[in-house]
Design a protein around this motif. Structure first.
Motif, short mmCIF file in Angstrom:
data_model
loop_
_atom_site.label_atom_id
_atom_site.label_comp_id
_atom_site.label_asym_id
_atom_site.label_seq_id
_atom_site.Cartn_x
_atom_site.Cartn_y
_atom_site.Cartn_z
N GLY A 487 -3.18 11.01 -14.19
CA GLY A 487 -4.43 11.66 -13.85
C GLY A 487 -5.57 10.72 -13.55
O GLY A 487 -6.65 11.18 -13.16
N SER A 488 -5.39 9.43 -13.73
CA SER A 488 -6.46 8.47 -13.47
C SER A 488 -6.72 8.39 -11.97
O SER A 488 -5.84 8.63 -11.15
CB SER A 488 -6.09 7.09 -14.02
OG SER A 488 -4.89 6.63 -13.42
N THR A 489 -7.98 8.06 -11.63
CA THR A 489 -8.40 7.99 -10.23
C THR A 489 -8.14 6.60 -9.67
O THR A 489 -8.46 5.59 -10.30
CB THR A 489 -9.88 8.34 -10.10
OG1 THR A 489 -10.09 9.67 -10.58
CG2 THR A 489 -10.33 8.26 -8.63
N ILE A 490 -7.58 6.58 -8.47
CA ILE A 490 -7.32 5.32 -7.77
C ILE A 490 -7.83 5.48 -6.35
O ILE A 490 -7.43 6.39 -5.63
CB ILE A 490 -5.82 4.99 -7.74
CG1 ILE A 490 -5.26 4.87 -9.16
CG2 ILE A 490 -5.57 3.69 -6.97
CD1 ILE A 490 -3.76 4.72 -9.21
N TYR A 491 -8.74 4.58 -5.97
CA TYR A 491 -9.24 4.57 -4.60
C TYR A 491 -8.34 3.64 -3.78
O TYR A 491 -8.08 2.51 -4.19
CB TYR A 491 -10.69 4.11 -4.53
CG TYR A 491 -11.65 5.11 -5.10
CD1 TYR A 491 -12.13 6.16 -4.32
CD2 TYR A 491 -12.09 5.02 -6.42
CE1 TYR A 491 -13.02 7.10 -4.84
CE2 TYR A 491 -12.97 5.94 -6.95
CZ TYR A 491 -13.43 6.99 -6.16
OH TYR A 491 -14.30 7.91 -6.67
N VAL A 492 -7.87 4.14 -2.64
CA VAL A 492 -6.97 3.34 -1.80
C VAL A 492 -7.49 3.32 -0.37
O VAL A 492 -8.15 4.25 0.10
CB VAL A 492 -5.53 3.89 -1.82
CG1 VAL A 492 -4.91 3.72 -3.18
CG2 VAL A 492 -5.48 5.33 -1.35
N GLU A 493 -7.15 2.22 0.30
CA GLU A 493 -7.41 2.06 1.72
C GLU A 493 -6.06 2.17 2.43
O GLU A 493 -5.15 1.40 2.16
CB GLU A 493 -8.04 0.69 1.96
CG GLU A 493 -8.47 0.44 3.39
CD GLU A 493 -9.09 -0.94 3.53
OE1 GLU A 493 -10.31 -1.02 3.76
OE2 GLU A 493 -8.34 -1.93 3.38
N ILE A 494 -5.92 3.16 3.33
CA ILE A 494 -4.63 3.46 3.95
C ILE A 494 -4.65 3.05 5.41
O ILE A 494 -5.57 3.38 6.16
CB ILE A 494 -4.30 4.96 3.84
CG1 ILE A 494 -4.34 5.42 2.38
CG2 ILE A 494 -2.93 5.26 4.45
CD1 ILE A 494 -4.10 6.89 2.19
N ASN A 495 -3.61 2.31 5.79
CA ASN A 495 -3.44 1.90 7.19
C ASN A 495 -2.11 2.45 7.68
O ASN A 495 -1.06 1.85 7.48
CB ASN A 495 -3.48 0.38 7.30
CG ASN A 495 -3.41 -0.08 8.75
OD1 ASN A 495 -3.61 0.71 9.68
ND2 ASN A 495 -3.11 -1.34 8.95
N PRO A 496 -2.09 3.63 8.34
CA PRO A 496 -0.83 4.21 8.82
C PRO A 496 -0.48 3.72 10.22
O PRO A 496 -1.36 3.46 11.04
CB PRO A 496 -1.13 5.71 8.82
CG PRO A 496 -2.59 5.80 9.07
CD PRO A 496 -3.22 4.55 8.52
N HIS A 506 9.63 8.35 15.26
CA HIS A 506 10.72 8.42 14.30
C HIS A 506 10.20 8.55 12.87
O HIS A 506 10.87 9.12 12.00
CB HIS A 506 11.61 7.17 14.42
CG HIS A 506 12.85 7.23 13.58
ND1 HIS A 506 12.95 6.63 12.34
CD2 HIS A 506 14.04 7.84 13.80
CE1 HIS A 506 14.14 6.86 11.84
NE2 HIS A 506 14.83 7.58 12.70
N GLY A 507 9.03 8.01 12.61
CA GLY A 507 8.49 8.07 11.27
C GLY A 507 7.10 7.46 11.20
O GLY A 507 6.49 7.12 12.22
N VAL A 508 6.60 7.34 9.96
CA VAL A 508 5.26 6.79 9.72
C VAL A 508 5.37 5.74 8.62
O VAL A 508 5.98 5.97 7.58
CB VAL A 508 4.27 7.89 9.30
CG1 VAL A 508 2.88 7.30 9.09
CG2 VAL A 508 4.22 9.00 10.34
N LEU A 509 4.77 4.57 8.89
CA LEU A 509 4.71 3.50 7.90
C LEU A 509 3.27 3.40 7.42
O LEU A 509 2.35 3.22 8.22
CB LEU A 509 5.16 2.17 8.51
CG LEU A 509 5.17 0.96 7.57
CD1 LEU A 509 6.27 1.13 6.53
CD2 LEU A 509 5.39 -0.33 8.34
N CYS A 510 3.07 3.53 6.10
CA CYS A 510 1.73 3.49 5.53
C CYS A 510 1.63 2.34 4.53
O CYS A 510 2.50 2.17 3.68
CB CYS A 510 1.40 4.81 4.82
SG CYS A 510 1.24 6.21 5.93
N ILE A 511 0.55 1.56 4.65
CA ILE A 511 0.26 0.50 3.69
C ILE A 511 -0.98 0.93 2.91
O ILE A 511 -2.05 1.16 3.49
CB ILE A 511 0.02 -0.84 4.41
CG1 ILE A 511 1.27 -1.23 5.20
CG2 ILE A 511 -0.34 -1.92 3.41
CD1 ILE A 511 1.11 -2.48 6.03
#
Length: 682
Positions: A487-496, A506-511
């Protein structure tokens, strides 16, 4: 749509070596990968050779990923037959050779000959490889030949050969009516004419050289060309028999048989053999013919380039005697050779070996063999050998690259997620457990929306972002508030990034990068910045108030200055200038009078606007230059100015030149006094 079996592709009527060459050439085209289509089990085109896609008028990328029925190759009936054949082939019932008409992208009819085979991965058939060949020209030729044969057959059935007689001078005395059909001349038009009329000019000397032999009976026939009435040339065989009376040649009787088709067939056979020889000698792969005993019967020159052995060095020998195999590879090769012997004309597929060149350099080769039968008896084996050393190196490099990428994937500091186009998790690195508390095995195979990681409104943003990427546009990285398993909050920066295969998503690669600490720092900075802005706002307000007060003081100071200037101007005019007038009435010397005039004019300059303009305009003048400029403007000459300042005329002239230089008129024909006076109006 027509299907030709292997048996029907062999001309059983012809027992000559041409039959063997034709089968060898056919076999060569069947196993040579020049034009091909590679289908998945569902009929989707996985790959296509550039030459094959050009055959149908499409670019390679227009074909890949589509099914044949999407490309409008065939009409509905032909399409149904082709789909049925494809389904049978995928089921294992592969037809060796298929012919059908199709249309290219421009609507032009193309006749295709296709040879297909299943592609296996292990024991499972995963697709179908079709080697295709454009036989439109051949079909047109066959059609033309068939029409020609029909005409020839009708001619034989109705008129047979042309029978003729010529006298001892070579003039026709009799010609059968069939001559009109063969040559276009009515018999009456030939009677009395020399045989030279219809003989090709280049063959007349040949026919004349045979006359003596014909008369003596040593020659009974001749092959030469005749010219028809239309100018068309035909080949004939003229069988002749001389008739003598009393030892004299009376006439020659002959029968003309049209052999044009035979000559054309011989020429076609010769061209076919030359074509085969050209392909054989210039192929990019080694081509070898082996007899049933394993002895090399023939080989092309590629053996020298690839293995270091010239054809002469290996013809007549067996592979085992050439010493190009390791012992274990030789044993495998012999087993494969025996399988080919027992294959009854079937291909074993591509076999790979490691062999050694004459200089003991190891290379990897791909071998494709096929047994050739004649009248049900094995006569030879054709083997195509291709050097795949570079391909093997590339495959090894690819494996090593994949290994490196996997290492990076597993040990990356960021969370890396790979999903299919529907959001199903295909792969994820171990960072997921450290960041969110889920184990890797818990995630793979599930849809990422099944995890309570993202708020619903943020999930909508993600889909909108993917839509932007699909349209080929770029966007900034996404920053989201996510939640771990606890339940803890995590802020993330997503580069799909979208992953494509065969021009399809074919798909999606997310960092995903954890920016929680950075977010905390940003929030603190934002709070401090807000406080600072409040302080700046308060300080700015105070400064504005101080500025207002300062403006009031400056305004008052300006008014005081104006008042002072007015007082000075008034005092000068009222208290000084009148006394100049009184001095002028006194008995003064000429020099004293000049001094008085100068002082008076200087006071006027001080109190006039010109004085201010002059000072600004003459910025950079020395005090002496400024004094001299004022005197010049008053009309004083150089001599007069020299007397006033007790200087030499040369010094005054130097100052005048400096003044002209600073005014920019040094080398110009312009009066200095006039120029200085013009500046008074500025």
């Amino acid at each position: 749509m027509s299907i030709e079996s292997k048996k029907n592709s062999i001309d059983v009527k012809n027992k000559t070596d041409w039959y063997l060459n034709k089968n060898v050439l056919k076999t060569l085209f069947e196993i040579t990968k020049e034009e091909f289509l590679y289908f998945a089990k569902d009929g989707t085109i996985i790959d296509v050779a550039n030459k094959a896609s050009a055959l149908f008028g499409y670019q390679r990328e227009e074909v890949i990923g589509k099914k044949i029925e999407d490309l409008e190759f065939l009409n509905q009936e032909e399409m149904n037959q082709l789909v049925s054949l494809f389904n049978n082939a995928i089921s294992g019932n592969v037809v060796s050779l298929v012919e059908f008409k199709t249309r290219n992208k421009h609507g032009e009819t193309v006749v295709i000959e296709a040879n297909s085979g299943l592609v296996y991965e292990g024991e499972e058939a995963i697709g179908l490889l079709s080697i295709i060949k454009n036989i439109t020209a051949r079909k047109e030729t066959e059609k033309a030949i068939q029409e020609s044969e029909k005409r020839f057959r009708d001619l034989i059935e109705n008129i047979n050969e042309v029978i003729y007689t010529v006298d001892y001078k070579g003039r026709f005395t009799y010609v059968t009516p069939s001559a009109e059909l063969l040559l276009g001349y009515h018999p009456s038009k030939l009677i009395g004419e020399s045989y030279k009329v219809i003989t090709h000019p280049d063959d007349i000397s040949h026919v004349l050289s045979l006359v003596d032999h014909i008369v003596s009976g040593k020659v009974t026939g001749s092959e030469h060309r005749l010219v028809k009435k239309t100018g068309e040339i035909c080949w004939v065989y003229a069988s002749v028999k001389p008739r003598h009376e009393d030892g004299r040649l009376i006439e020659v009787r002959g029968v003309i048989t049209d052999i044009t088709d035979r000559k054309l067939a011989e020429e076609a056979l010769r061209e076919s053999e030359e074509k085969f020889k050209t392909i054989f000698e210039n192929a990019n792969d080694i081509i070898i013919y082996v007899d049933p005993n394993g002895t090399i019967m023939d080989a092309n020159n590629k053996t020298k380039e690839m293995l270091g052995y010239s054809p002469d060095e290996i013809i007549g020998r067996k592979f085992a005697d050439i010493n190009i195999y390791k012992p274990e590879e030789l044993e495998k090769s012999l087993k494969d050779f025996q399988s080919t012997l027992n294959g009854n004309g079937k291909k074993l597929g591509m076999l790979e070996y490691q062999v050694y060149t004459k200089s003991k350099q190891p290379i990897c080769v791909e071998v494709n063999s096929r047994s050739i039968e004649k009248n049900g008896k094995l006569v030879r084996i054709i083997t195509i050998i291709r050097d795949i050393t570079e391909r093997k190196k590339a495959e090894q490099a690819l494996k090593e690259s994949e290994k490196k990428l996997r290492t990076i994937f597993e040990n990356a500091n960021d969370l890396i997620i790979y999903t299919d186009k529907n959001g199903k998790l295909i792969d994820i690195n171990e960072k997921v457990e450290e960041l969110y508390g889920w184990k890797r095995d818990e995630c793979i195979g599930k849809n990422f929306v099944d995890f309570p990681v993202i708020k619903q409104e943020d999930l909508v943003k993600c889909y909108e972002y993917l839509e932007i990427l699909i349209k080929g546009k770029k966007s900034e990285m996404i920053i989201l508030e996510t939640f771990a398993k606890d339940g803890s909050t995590i802020y993330v920066e997503i580069n799909p990034m979208l992953i494509y295969e065969e021009n399809e998503i074919h798909g999606v690669l997310c960092i995903l990068r954890d920016i929680t600490e950075r977010r905390i720092i940003d929030d603190a900075l934002r709070k401090y910045r807000n406080q600072l802005e409040e302080l700046v706002s308060e300080r700015t307000k105070k400064i504005e108030e101080a500025n207002i007060a300062l403006k009031v003081l400056l305004k008052r100071r300006e008014e005081d200055k104006k008042e002072l200037e007015e007082k000075i101007l008034y005092n000068v005019k009222e208290m000084i200038l009148p006394f100049f007038n009184k001095l002028k009435t006194c008995h003064l010397t000429e020099r004293q009078t000049s001094y008085v005039d100068i002082i008076e004019r200087n006071f006027e300059e001080i109190i006039s606007p010109f004085s201010k303009n002059l000072s600004a305009k003459y910025y950079g003048f020395t005090p002496t230059e400024l004094q001299i400029a004022n005197l010049v403007k008053q009309g004083k000459s150089t001599k007069e100015i020299a007397e006033i300042y007790h200087l030499s005329p040369g010094t005054i002239k130097t100052h005048r030149n400096n003044i002209r230089k600073k005014l920019g008129i040094r080398n110009k024909k312009e009066n200095l006094t006039t120029h200085l006076l013009s500046l008074q109006n500025i």
